[in-house]
Design a protein around this motif. Sequence first.
Motif, PDB file in Angstrom:
ATOM      1  N   LEU A  33      38.366  38.790  -3.966  1.00 23.52           N
ATOM      2  CA  LEU A  33      36.652  38.388  -3.951  1.00 23.52           C
ATOM      3  C   LEU A  33      36.658  37.679  -5.226  1.00 23.52           C
ATOM      4  CD1 LEU A  33      34.408  37.027  -1.982  1.00 23.52           C
ATOM      5  CD2 LEU A  33      34.046  40.088  -2.064  1.00 23.52           C
ATOM      6  N   GLY A  34      36.196  38.549  -6.217  1.00 18.28           N
ATOM      7  CA  GLY A  34      36.393  38.184  -7.196  1.00 18.28           C
ATOM      8  C   GLY A  34      36.899  36.626  -7.936  1.00 18.28           C
ATOM      9  N   SER A  35      38.033  36.668  -7.921  1.00 16.20           N
ATOM     10  CA  SER A  35      38.433  35.777  -8.550  1.00 16.20           C
ATOM     11  C   SER A  35      37.934  34.119  -7.716  1.00 16.20           C
ATOM     12  CB  SER A  35      39.772  36.216  -9.149  1.00 16.20           C
ATOM     13  OG  SER A  35      40.505  36.040  -7.283  1.00 16.20           O
ATOM     14  N   GLN A  36      38.136  34.339  -6.407  1.00 10.90           N
ATOM     15  CA  GLN A  36      37.608  33.615  -5.565  1.00 10.90           C
ATOM     16  C   GLN A  36      36.471  32.610  -5.875  1.00 10.90           C
ATOM     17  OE1 GLN A  36      37.974  34.251  -1.667  1.00 10.90           O
ATOM     18  NE2 GLN A  36      36.584  32.266  -0.460  1.00 10.90           N
ATOM     19  N   VAL A  37      35.372  34.101  -5.918  1.00 14.14           N
ATOM     20  CA  VAL A  37      34.062  33.540  -6.465  1.00 14.14           C
ATOM     21  C   VAL A  37      33.815  32.891  -7.510  1.00 14.14           C
ATOM     22  CG1 VAL A  37      31.854  34.253  -7.442  1.00 14.14           C
ATOM     23  CG2 VAL A  37      33.034  35.470  -5.131  1.00 14.14           C
ATOM     24  N   MET A  38      34.706  33.007  -8.702  1.00 12.59           N
ATOM     25  CA  MET A  38      34.652  32.483 -10.043  1.00 12.59           C
ATOM     26  C   MET A  38      35.384  30.938  -9.620  1.00 12.59           C
ATOM     27  SD  MET A  38      32.671  34.732 -11.950  1.00 12.59           S
ATOM     28  CE  MET A  38      32.994  33.515 -13.017  1.00 12.59           C
ATOM     29  N   CYS A  39      36.400  31.378  -9.323  1.00 13.48           N
ATOM     30  CA  CYS A  39      37.303  29.713  -9.444  1.00 13.48           C
ATOM     31  C   CYS A  39      36.228  29.016  -8.266  1.00 13.48           C
ATOM     32  CB  CYS A  39      38.171  29.906  -8.608  1.00 13.48           C
ATOM     33  SG  CYS A  39      39.755  30.994  -9.611  1.00 13.48           S
ATOM     34  N   ASP A  40      36.157  29.124  -7.719  1.00 18.39           N
ATOM     35  CA  ASP A  40      35.224  27.823  -7.084  1.00 18.39           C
ATOM     36  C   ASP A  40      33.620  27.787  -7.540  1.00 18.39           C
ATOM     37  OD1 ASP A  40      36.712  28.109  -4.927  1.00 18.39           O
ATOM     38  OD2 ASP A  40      35.111  29.411  -3.506  1.00 18.39           O
ATOM     39  N   LYS A  48      43.499  22.338  -5.677  1.00 13.99           N
ATOM     40  CA  LYS A  48      44.680  22.627  -5.895  1.00 13.99           C
ATOM     41  C   LYS A  48      44.680  23.503  -7.171  1.00 13.99           C
ATOM     42  CE  LYS A  48      48.872  23.246  -6.751  1.00 13.99           C
ATOM     43  NZ  LYS A  48      50.058  23.688  -5.381  1.00 13.99           N
ATOM     44  N   GLN A  49      43.840  22.621  -8.063  1.00 17.17           N
ATOM     45  CA  GLN A  49      43.324  23.819  -9.537  1.00 17.17           C
ATOM     46  C   GLN A  49      42.956  25.212  -8.758  1.00 17.17           C
ATOM     47  OE1 GLN A  49      41.894  20.689 -11.417  1.00 17.17           O
ATOM     48  NE2 GLN A  49      43.526  19.832 -12.378  1.00 17.17           N
ATOM     49  N   ARG A  50      42.138  24.785  -8.001  1.00  9.43           N
ATOM     50  CA  ARG A  50      41.345  26.012  -7.688  1.00  9.43           C
ATOM     51  C   ARG A  50      42.224  27.177  -6.073  1.00  9.43           C
ATOM     52  NH1 ARG A  50      36.114  25.408  -8.818  1.00  9.43           N
ATOM     53  NH2 ARG A  50      35.264  23.434  -8.291  1.00  9.43           N
ATOM     54  N   GLN A  51      42.920  26.492  -6.377  1.00  7.54           N
ATOM     55  CA  GLN A  51      43.770  27.300  -5.272  1.00  7.54           C
ATOM     56  C   GLN A  51      45.167  28.374  -5.859  1.00  7.54           C
ATOM     57  OE1 GLN A  51      45.850  24.770  -2.953  1.00  7.54           O
ATOM     58  NE2 GLN A  51      44.844  24.612  -0.987  1.00  7.54           N
ATOM     59  N   LEU A  52      45.057  27.881  -7.309  1.00 10.01           N
ATOM     60  CA  LEU A  52      46.031  28.058  -8.165  1.00 10.01           C
ATOM     61  C   LEU A  52      44.970  29.158  -8.830  1.00 10.01           C
ATOM     62  CD1 LEU A  52      48.148  25.432  -9.835  1.00 10.01           C
ATOM     63  CD2 LEU A  52      48.923  27.395  -8.407  1.00 10.01           C
ATOM     64  N   CYS A  53      44.059  28.910  -9.534  1.00  6.93           N
ATOM     65  CA  CYS A  53      43.423  29.940  -9.915  1.00  6.93           C
ATOM     66  C   CYS A  53      42.727  31.206  -9.137  1.00  6.93           C
ATOM     67  CB  CYS A  53      41.601  29.158 -10.240  1.00  6.93           C
ATOM     68  SG  CYS A  53      40.703  30.129 -10.937  1.00  6.93           S
ATOM     69  N   ARG A  54      42.354  31.013  -7.945  1.00  6.65           N
ATOM     70  CA  ARG A  54      41.980  31.950  -7.545  1.00  6.65           C
ATOM     71  C   ARG A  54      43.729  32.976  -7.200  1.00  6.65           C
ATOM     72  NH1 ARG A  54      39.070  28.411  -4.036  1.00  6.65           N
ATOM     73  NH2 ARG A  54      40.870  27.989  -2.369  1.00  6.65           N
ATOM     74  N   GLN A  55      44.465  32.656  -7.029  1.00  7.49           N
ATOM     75  CA  GLN A  55      45.985  33.341  -7.103  1.00  7.49           C
ATOM     76  C   GLN A  55      46.463  33.850  -8.540  1.00  7.49           C
ATOM     77  OE1 GLN A  55      48.548  29.339  -5.167  1.00  7.49           O
ATOM     78  NE2 GLN A  55      47.386  29.586  -3.190  1.00  7.49           N
ATOM     79  N   HIS A  56      46.229  33.265  -9.248  1.00  7.66           N
ATOM     80  CA  HIS A  56      46.610  33.696 -10.620  1.00  7.66           C
ATOM     81  C   HIS A  56      45.553  34.109 -11.500  1.00  7.66           C
ATOM     82  CE1 HIS A  56      51.064  32.189  -9.188  1.00  7.66           C
ATOM     83  NE2 HIS A  56      50.466  31.542  -8.792  1.00  7.66           N
ATOM     84  N   PRO A  57      44.440  34.847 -11.408  1.00 10.13           N
ATOM     85  CA  PRO A  57      43.115  34.972 -12.208  1.00 10.13           C
ATOM     86  C   PRO A  57      43.881  35.538 -13.601  1.00 10.13           C
ATOM     87  CG  PRO A  57      43.208  36.244 -10.906  1.00 10.13           C
ATOM     88  CD  PRO A  57      44.679  35.497 -10.329  1.00 10.13           C
ATOM     89  N   ARG A  58      45.042  36.132 -13.774  1.00 13.84           N
ATOM     90  CA  ARG A  58      46.048  36.523 -15.003  1.00 13.84           C
ATOM     91  C   ARG A  58      45.855  35.460 -16.065  1.00 13.84           C
ATOM     92  NH1 ARG A  58      45.056  39.396 -18.935  1.00 13.84           N
ATOM     93  NH2 ARG A  58      47.645  40.660 -20.303  1.00 13.84           N
ATOM     94  N   VAL A  59      47.102  34.500 -14.763  1.00 10.27           N
ATOM     95  CA  VAL A  59      48.091  33.359 -15.498  1.00 10.27           C
ATOM     96  C   VAL A  59      46.917  32.360 -16.346  1.00 10.27           C
ATOM     97  CG1 VAL A  59      49.078  31.418 -15.386  1.00 10.27           C
ATOM     98  CG2 VAL A  59      49.587  33.262 -14.307  1.00 10.27           C
ATOM     99  N   MET A  60      45.002  32.416 -15.937  1.00 10.61           N
ATOM    100  CA  MET A  60      44.298  31.736 -16.580  1.00 10.61           C
ATOM    101  C   MET A  60      42.759  32.445 -17.417  1.00 10.61           C
ATOM    102  SD  MET A  60      44.085  29.434 -14.417  1.00 10.61           S
ATOM    103  CE  MET A  60      45.512  29.448 -14.061  1.00 10.61           C
ATOM    104  N   GLN A  61      43.506  33.861 -17.549  1.00 14.90           N
ATOM    105  CA  GLN A  61      42.993  34.217 -18.179  1.00 14.90           C
ATOM    106  C   GLN A  61      43.860  34.165 -19.628  1.00 14.90           C
ATOM    107  OE1 GLN A  61      43.448  38.658 -18.372  1.00 14.90           O
ATOM    108  NE2 GLN A  61      41.153  39.241 -19.709  1.00 14.90           N
ATOM    109  N   VAL A  62      45.228  34.338 -20.131  1.00 17.57           N
ATOM    110  CA  VAL A  62      45.967  33.917 -20.887  1.00 17.57           C
ATOM    111  C   VAL A  62      45.669  32.283 -21.443  1.00 17.57           C
ATOM    112  CG1 VAL A  62      48.972  33.217 -20.976  1.00 17.57           C
ATOM    113  CG2 VAL A  62      48.257  35.851 -19.795  1.00 17.57           C
ATOM    114  N   ILE A  63      45.799  31.541 -20.257  1.00 17.46           N
ATOM    115  CA  ILE A  63      45.528  30.397 -20.837  1.00 17.46           C
ATOM    116  C   ILE A  63      44.268  30.204 -21.259  1.00 17.46           C
ATOM    117  CG2 ILE A  63      45.300  27.671 -20.563  1.00 17.46           C
ATOM    118  CD1 ILE A  63      47.171  28.502 -17.888  1.00 17.46           C
ATOM    119  N   GLY A  64      43.055  30.827 -21.526  1.00 16.32           N
ATOM    120  CA  GLY A  64      42.004  30.918 -21.622  1.00 16.32           C
ATOM    121  C   GLY A  64      42.109  31.278 -23.299  1.00 16.32           C
ATOM    122  N   ALA A  65      42.620  32.600 -23.429  1.00 16.23           N
ATOM    123  CA  ALA A  65      43.050  33.369 -24.843  1.00 16.23           C
ATOM    124  C   ALA A  65      43.630  32.387 -25.160  1.00 16.23           C
ATOM    125  CB  ALA A  65      43.403  34.269 -23.921  1.00 16.23           C
TER     126      ALA A  65
END
Length: 350
Positions: A33-40, A48-65
């Motif tokens: 729920l938390g990742s869905q709210v933030m990605c949205d 497509k990007q929102r879907q991947l963001c919701r499915q892989h929040p940890r990957v998003m964090q790695v890319i951001g770092a």
Amino acid sequence: MNLLPSGICFYLSVAMCWLTSEVDASWWYMGTLGSQVMCDNIPGLVTKQRQLCRQHPRVMQVIGAGMEDWVEECRHQFRAHRWNCATVARDHRLFGRVLLRSSREAAFVHAVSSAGVVYALARACSSGRLDSCSCDPSKKGPSADGHGAFSWGGCSDHLEHAVRFSQAFVDAKERAERDARALINLHNNRAGRKAVKRYMTLECKCHGVSGSCSLRTCWQALADFRLTGDHLRRRYNGAVQVAVDQYGGGFTAAHAHFKRPGKNDLVYFEDSPDYCVRNHESGSLGTGGRACNRTSRGSGGCEVMCCGRGYDTSRVSRTAKCECKFHWCCAVRCQDCPLQVDLHTCKGQT
């Protein structure tokens, strides 16, 4: 929660607004729920990007770092260039308005950013920071190279996994747009990913009596990202101006005497501004106040950097290592000596 910490929003082809260390990272662990709210609520992402963001929040964090690494690489490569990857204050896009036109600079940014995503993910996989991937599973059993036979061992960086995810996420917006600019961006994104692959290295450890290396265990590893940055800067220097065909499905060199662009080339179709003066529309900061090299005839020289406006010279105090002595064994000790140097800075526009 602020989605744009310190005004830093990495607006690339994917409009990636990464949450940096200034934002409480706890939302990554809030569950689905938390990742869905933030990605949205991240502006600019396609479905497509929102879907991947919701499915892989940890990957998003790695890319951001990892974003800091390729931003710093851009700044390093263009430190003596009129455009130095800096942006106008309060511009929420990390690379500013340069990405609003299909210029040489935009081509480099797309390529180095796409390469940076691959690099960050591949390293995260092999270091065990992601549950969704690990070492490259295809690197098993016996193999051989120009030096003879070896066995795969250690932990090979999982490049192919990183490339697949980068392609799915970074390219998603361009595939949704399907216009001339998107076609150019897709090409440069791909050139960036290929640049990382170009510098994969085979590292080996010898086994045998007295280090005879009769047996070798090897693994594939990413080279230092600087090699990728150097390669892409060379491609920037030789970037090819292109024209999109009437069907919008391909492009060719804009002029008959230009070479046809290859898969590794960077391409663009709009001329760059000269970046000499401050211009909000183009995102140019101008070169007023920039340091320059009085004796250089290159892009960092005062004549080129200052666009013919002249420069000011001031005497500044610096420190430098001096009176260095070798001490047995095994250290070199130096003193910090004061030094007076001339600093040359470009005059501003009048």
